[in-house]
Design a protein around this motif. Structure first.
Motif, PDB file in Angstrom:
ATOM      1  N   GLY A   1       0.761  -1.503   0.074  1.00 56.96           N
ATOM      2  CA  GLY A   1      -0.175   0.227  -0.333  1.00 56.96           C
ATOM      3  C   GLY A   1       0.762   1.239  -0.089  1.00 56.96           C
ATOM      4  N   LEU A   2       1.911   0.823   0.645  1.00 59.09           N
ATOM      5  CA  LEU A   2       3.284   3.078   0.753  1.00 59.09           C
ATOM      6  C   LEU A   2       3.695   3.006  -0.333  1.00 59.09           C
ATOM      7  CD1 LEU A   2       3.686   2.333   5.255  1.00 59.09           C
ATOM      8  CD2 LEU A   2       1.871   4.005   3.609  1.00 59.09           C
ATOM      9  N   MET A   3       4.519   1.529  -1.036  1.00 56.22           N
ATOM     10  CA  MET A   3       4.734   1.465  -2.482  1.00 56.22           C
ATOM     11  C   MET A   3       3.744   2.415  -3.167  1.00 56.22           C
ATOM     12  SD  MET A   3       6.696  -2.596  -2.899  1.00 56.22           S
ATOM     13  CE  MET A   3       8.044  -2.296  -2.145  1.00 56.22           C
ATOM     14  N   VAL A   4       2.378   2.090  -3.382  1.00 59.92           N
ATOM     15  CA  VAL A   4       1.509   3.262  -4.078  1.00 59.92           C
ATOM     16  C   VAL A   4       1.400   4.425  -3.461  1.00 59.92           C
ATOM     17  CG1 VAL A   4      -0.693   2.565  -4.980  1.00 59.92           C
ATOM     18  CG2 VAL A   4       0.586   0.824  -4.667  1.00 59.92           C
ATOM     19  N   VAL A   5       2.301   4.723  -3.035  1.00 63.23           N
ATOM     20  CA  VAL A   5       1.574   5.823  -2.274  1.00 63.23           C
ATOM     21  C   VAL A   5       2.948   6.704  -2.523  1.00 63.23           C
ATOM     22  CG1 VAL A   5       1.442   7.352  -0.352  1.00 63.23           C
ATOM     23  CG2 VAL A   5       0.031   5.732  -0.244  1.00 63.23           C
ATOM     24  N   SER A   6       3.479   6.175  -2.602  1.00 66.26           N
ATOM     25  CA  SER A   6       5.043   6.296  -3.066  1.00 66.26           C
ATOM     26  C   SER A   6       5.524   6.328  -4.611  1.00 66.26           C
ATOM     27  CB  SER A   6       5.989   6.111  -2.846  1.00 66.26           C
ATOM     28  OG  SER A   6       7.284   6.365  -2.424  1.00 66.26           O
ATOM     29  N   ALA A   7       4.443   5.092  -5.171  1.00 67.55           N
ATOM     30  CA  ALA A   7       4.324   6.186  -6.589  1.00 67.55           C
ATOM     31  C   ALA A   7       3.411   7.095  -7.456  1.00 67.55           C
ATOM     32  CB  ALA A   7       3.717   4.754  -7.005  1.00 67.55           C
ATOM     33  N   ALA A   8       2.347   6.774  -6.462  1.00 67.54           N
ATOM     34  CA  ALA A   8       1.490   8.105  -6.944  1.00 67.54           C
ATOM     35  C   ALA A   8       2.305   9.898  -7.205  1.00 67.54           C
ATOM     36  CB  ALA A   8       0.685   8.489  -6.309  1.00 67.54           C
ATOM     37  N   PHE A   9       3.818  10.021  -6.272  1.00 73.08           N
ATOM     38  CA  PHE A   9       4.280  11.526  -6.211  1.00 73.08           C
ATOM     39  C   PHE A   9       4.981  11.133  -7.454  1.00 73.08           C
ATOM     40  CE2 PHE A   9       2.914  11.115  -2.116  1.00 73.08           C
ATOM     41  CZ  PHE A   9       2.714  12.563  -2.429  1.00 73.08           C
ATOM     42  N   VAL A  10       5.503   9.504  -7.428  1.00 74.30           N
ATOM     43  CA  VAL A  10       6.335   9.878  -9.299  1.00 74.30           C
ATOM     44  C   VAL A  10       5.773   9.493 -10.823  1.00 74.30           C
ATOM     45  CG1 VAL A  10       7.958   8.032 -10.913  1.00 74.30           C
ATOM     46  CG2 VAL A  10       7.937   7.717  -7.698  1.00 74.30           C
ATOM     47  N   VAL A  11       4.790   9.417 -10.531  1.00 77.69           N
ATOM     48  CA  VAL A  11       3.865   9.470 -11.653  1.00 77.69           C
ATOM     49  C   VAL A  11       3.052  10.834 -11.733  1.00 77.69           C
ATOM     50  CG1 VAL A  11       2.910   7.167 -11.788  1.00 77.69           C
ATOM     51  CG2 VAL A  11       1.574   8.207 -10.464  1.00 77.69           C
ATOM     52  N   SER A  12       3.271  11.849 -10.862  1.00 76.68           N
ATOM     53  CA  SER A  12       3.177  12.819 -11.096  1.00 76.68           C
ATOM     54  C   SER A  12       3.903  13.650 -11.282  1.00 76.68           C
ATOM     55  CB  SER A  12       2.151  13.489  -9.338  1.00 76.68           C
ATOM     56  OG  SER A  12       3.391  13.402  -8.562  1.00 76.68           O
TER      57      SER A  12
ATOM     58  N   THR B   1      -7.448  10.496 -15.016  1.00 76.94           N
ATOM     59  CA  THR B   1      -6.241  10.883 -16.046  1.00 76.94           C
ATOM     60  C   THR B   1      -4.844   9.727 -15.701  1.00 76.94           C
ATOM     61  OG1 THR B   1      -5.461  12.465 -13.741  1.00 76.94           O
ATOM     62  CG2 THR B   1      -6.717  13.171 -15.140  1.00 76.94           C
ATOM     63  N   ILE B   2      -4.610   8.971 -14.811  1.00 73.90           N
ATOM     64  CA  ILE B   2      -3.327   7.851 -14.705  1.00 73.90           C
ATOM     65  C   ILE B   2      -3.921   6.980 -14.801  1.00 73.90           C
ATOM     66  CG2 ILE B   2      -1.283   7.886 -13.250  1.00 73.90           C
ATOM     67  CD1 ILE B   2      -1.357  10.447 -12.810  1.00 73.90           C
ATOM     68  N   ALA B   3      -3.435   5.886 -15.350  1.00 74.38           N
ATOM     69  CA  ALA B   3      -3.553   4.574 -15.421  1.00 74.38           C
ATOM     70  C   ALA B   3      -2.392   3.935 -14.209  1.00 74.38           C
ATOM     71  CB  ALA B   3      -2.838   4.203 -16.862  1.00 74.38           C
ATOM     72  N   SER B   4      -3.710   2.858 -13.281  1.00 74.90           N
ATOM     73  CA  SER B   4      -3.330   2.040 -12.387  1.00 74.90           C
ATOM     74  C   SER B   4      -2.704   1.492 -12.903  1.00 74.90           C
ATOM     75  CB  SER B   4      -4.056   1.459 -12.351  1.00 74.90           C
ATOM     76  OG  SER B   4      -4.441   0.343 -12.984  1.00 74.90           O
ATOM     77  N   SER B   5      -2.224   1.203 -14.337  1.00 75.30           N
ATOM     78  CA  SER B   5      -0.950  -0.084 -14.486  1.00 75.30           C
ATOM     79  C   SER B   5       0.971   1.040 -14.341  1.00 75.30           C
ATOM     80  CB  SER B   5      -0.904  -0.534 -16.398  1.00 75.30           C
ATOM     81  OG  SER B   5      -1.715   0.876 -16.848  1.00 75.30           O
ATOM     82  N   ASP B   6       0.659   1.850 -14.957  1.00 77.63           N
ATOM     83  CA  ASP B   6       1.254   3.243 -15.059  1.00 77.63           C
ATOM     84  C   ASP B   6       2.015   3.347 -13.034  1.00 77.63           C
ATOM     85  OD1 ASP B   6       1.912   3.607 -17.752  1.00 77.63           O
ATOM     86  OD2 ASP B   6       0.228   5.504 -17.744  1.00 77.63           O
ATOM     87  N   MET B   7       0.808   3.136 -12.007  1.00 78.00           N
ATOM     88  CA  MET B   7       1.237   2.594 -11.495  1.00 78.00           C
ATOM     89  C   MET B   7       2.165   2.141 -10.390  1.00 78.00           C
ATOM     90  SD  MET B   7      -0.949   5.112  -7.866  1.00 78.00           S
ATOM     91  CE  MET B   7      -1.612   6.720  -9.343  1.00 78.00           C
ATOM     92  N   LEU B   8       1.796   1.273 -10.981  1.00 81.66           N
ATOM     93  CA  LEU B   8       1.584   0.317 -10.243  1.00 81.66           C
ATOM     94  C   LEU B   8       3.178  -0.784 -10.794  1.00 81.66           C
ATOM     95  CD1 LEU B   8      -2.245  -1.730 -10.678  1.00 81.66           C
ATOM     96  CD2 LEU B   8      -0.842  -1.362  -8.795  1.00 81.66           C
ATOM     97  N   LYS B   9       3.330  -0.225 -11.505  1.00 75.71           N
ATOM     98  CA  LYS B   9       4.379  -0.855 -12.076  1.00 75.71           C
ATOM     99  C   LYS B   9       5.775   0.296 -11.756  1.00 75.71           C
ATOM    100  CE  LYS B   9       5.483   3.242 -15.954  1.00 75.71           C
ATOM    101  NZ  LYS B   9       5.424   3.835 -17.691  1.00 75.71           N
ATOM    102  N   HIS B  10       5.741   0.761 -10.955  1.00 72.51           N
ATOM    103  CA  HIS B  10       6.734   2.003  -9.979  1.00 72.51           C
ATOM    104  C   HIS B  10       6.959   1.270  -8.245  1.00 72.51           C
ATOM    105  CE1 HIS B  10       7.782   4.541 -12.602  1.00 72.51           C
ATOM    106  NE2 HIS B  10       6.176   4.616 -12.848  1.00 72.51           N
ATOM    107  N   VAL B  11       6.040  -0.339  -8.062  1.00 65.24           N
ATOM    108  CA  VAL B  11       5.782  -0.815  -6.827  1.00 65.24           C
ATOM    109  C   VAL B  11       7.161  -1.501  -7.519  1.00 65.24           C
ATOM    110  CG1 VAL B  11       3.943  -2.542  -5.169  1.00 65.24           C
ATOM    111  CG2 VAL B  11       3.533  -0.731  -6.744  1.00 65.24           C
ATOM    112  N   ASP B  12       7.958  -2.092  -5.970  1.00 67.54           N
ATOM    113  CA  ASP B  12       8.983  -2.990  -5.976  1.00 67.54           C
ATOM    114  C   ASP B  12       8.316  -4.341  -5.549  1.00 67.54           C
ATOM    115  OD1 ASP B  12      11.089  -4.566  -6.225  1.00 67.54           O
ATOM    116  OD2 ASP B  12      12.108  -2.934  -5.037  1.00 67.54           O
ATOM    117  N   GLY B  13       7.922  -5.039  -7.259  1.00 62.87           N
ATOM    118  CA  GLY B  13       7.132  -6.671  -6.684  1.00 62.87           C
ATOM    119  C   GLY B  13       8.190  -7.886  -6.242  1.00 62.87           C
TER     120      GLY B  13
END
Length: 412
Positions: free
Chosen positions: A63-74, A262-274
């Motif tokens: 969850g917190l990786m997604v939150v941080s990813a939001a700052f990347v894509v923005s 405006t931002i695809a979920s896939s664009d955000m999830l690719k910044h999550v360190d799977g």
């Protein structure tokens, strides 16, 4: 038991070397293959393996990786790097600002994501000013490692330690924030002293044309950044003032940010360190299988007989620091948490474990994922930071920060 021990040792050899010697199997691959192997040979049942995975830690981290990813894509990280690196100030002042920004962002957002997002930009922007990027990259890395130790949400090992020891967000903050803050001026003073005559690029540097290779970054979107910022503040507020499970708070925040026009979920999830998530899941299984043999408990007894009690905060602090530089800070925390008695002096134990593994991460390149990321991304941008260069700065920074943290733990 012999097969279990052999597989366990091979997995942690891979943790230490980064790969399994002789094979193209990295840390994540070793953890996953090790978990599968232990199930196949009967060291742990599939049901027990699933139950060994701490869904609370995995859920909160995701969850917190997604939150941080939001700052990347923005585009926030790119905007922040550009604003900081272009400040019309002297190199020592710029170093101080960069350390403060790194420490602050890493304490609120997953430090590895912050480092991944900003390192290439810092290389490009510092070189465009004719500055030697090495001290600024080292400062950014060191501050990310120590600054992230200040809060429960700063790094994966913090989350694992807090969950294992039952520490609340406020309780964690109380025992780690002050030493994390004190580490930042220490980093500045030592690096400013070491690089006082090497702020600018020399004529014989091999790092040429890097400034012309600025990475492609998303445009800054104020609306999305404000949205991510408000969600982050809500997460912190919920951690501080509510009794909701931390993993549900983090996952709820991730859900809010993933629903976007405006931002695809896939664009955000690719910044999550799977890979990191899979590594941690695999290690939960590997460690559980090893625990079932009784060998860790026996080793713990032997250590006590030798005068090393891991439930003594200073002993834990030193062992955690050494172990994190051998196998990595996340694996080190996962090995140590199960043998700790959280019913006794949990605050001091939490501080010892988090500060020991966090502050020691700056010793060598491979002491932390952030160090590896900075060195590798700098190399990709044309800037070489050798093992010796990293250690020349990392050793004194680590020793002074560790001494300060030890004094703090003794006071606790």
């Amino acid at each position: 038991m012999v097969l279990t021990l052999l597989i366990f040792l091979l997995v942690y050899v891979a943790m230490g070397f980064g790969t399994l010697p002789g094979f193209k199997v990295d840390r994540t691959g070793a953890a996953i293959v090790g978990a599968f192997a232990l199930m196949v040979v009967g060291s742990i049942t599939p049901k027990a393996a699933w139950e060994a995975i701490d869904y609370r830690s995995i859920g909160m981290l995701f969850g917190l990786m997604v939150v941080s990813a939001a700052f990347v894509v923005s585009g926030f990280y790119a905007w922040a790097a550009e604003r900081v690196a272009s400040l019309p100030v002297s190199p020592p002042v710029l170093l101080a600002v960069l350390i403060a920004v790194s420490g602050f962002l890493s304490s609120l957002l997953t430090n590895d994501v912050v480092v991944v997002a900003m390192t290439p930009l810092l290389v490009s922007l510092t070189m465009a000013r004719g500055l030697n990027p090495v001290p600024f990259l080292l400062a950014f890395c060191f501050a990310a490692n120590t600054g992230s130790s200040g809060t429960l949400i700063g790094s994966p090992q913090n989350m694992i330690a807090a969950q294992g020891l039952g520490l609340s967000f406020n309780g964690f903050l109380k025992v780690t924030l002050l030493p994390a803050l004190l580490s930042l001026p220490i980093i500045w003073a030592l690096l400013a002293l070491m690089y006082r005559n090497r702020w600018h690029l020399s004529g014989n540097t091999s790092n040429t044309n890097t400034a012309d290779k600025a990475p492609v970054t998303p445009a800054f979107d104020m609306t999305e950044t404000l949205k991510a910022g408000l969600v982050t503040l809500a997460v912190v507020a919920a951690f501080v003032w509510s009794d909701w499970p931390k993993e549900l708070i983090a996952l709820g925040a991730a859900g809010v940010l993933l629903i976007n026009r405006t931002i695809a979920s896939s664009d955000m999830l690719k910044h999550v360190d799977g890979n990191l998530l899979l590594l941690i899941m695999g290690l939960f299984v590997v460690n559980a299988a090893m625990a079932s043999t009784g060998l860790p408990q026996q080793l713990l007894g032997d250590l006590r007989s030798a005068g090393i009690n891991l439930n003594d905060p200073i002993s834990l602090f030193l062992v955690g620091g050494i172990l994190s530089n051998i196998v990595g800070n996340n694996p080190a925390v996962m090995l140590l948490v199960p043998v700790l008695d959280s019913a006794h002096n949990a605050d001091a134990l939490g501080a010892a474990l988090v500060l020991g593994t966090g502050f020691s991460s700056n010793l060598i390149v491979f002491g932390s994922l952030a160090g590896i990321i900075v060195v590798e991304q700098a190399a990709a941008s044309g800037v070489k930071i050798s093992f010796a260069e990293f250690a020349k700065a990392g050793v004194p920074v680590t020793l002074v920060c560790m001494a300060m943290a030890a004094a703090w733990i003794l006071w606790l």
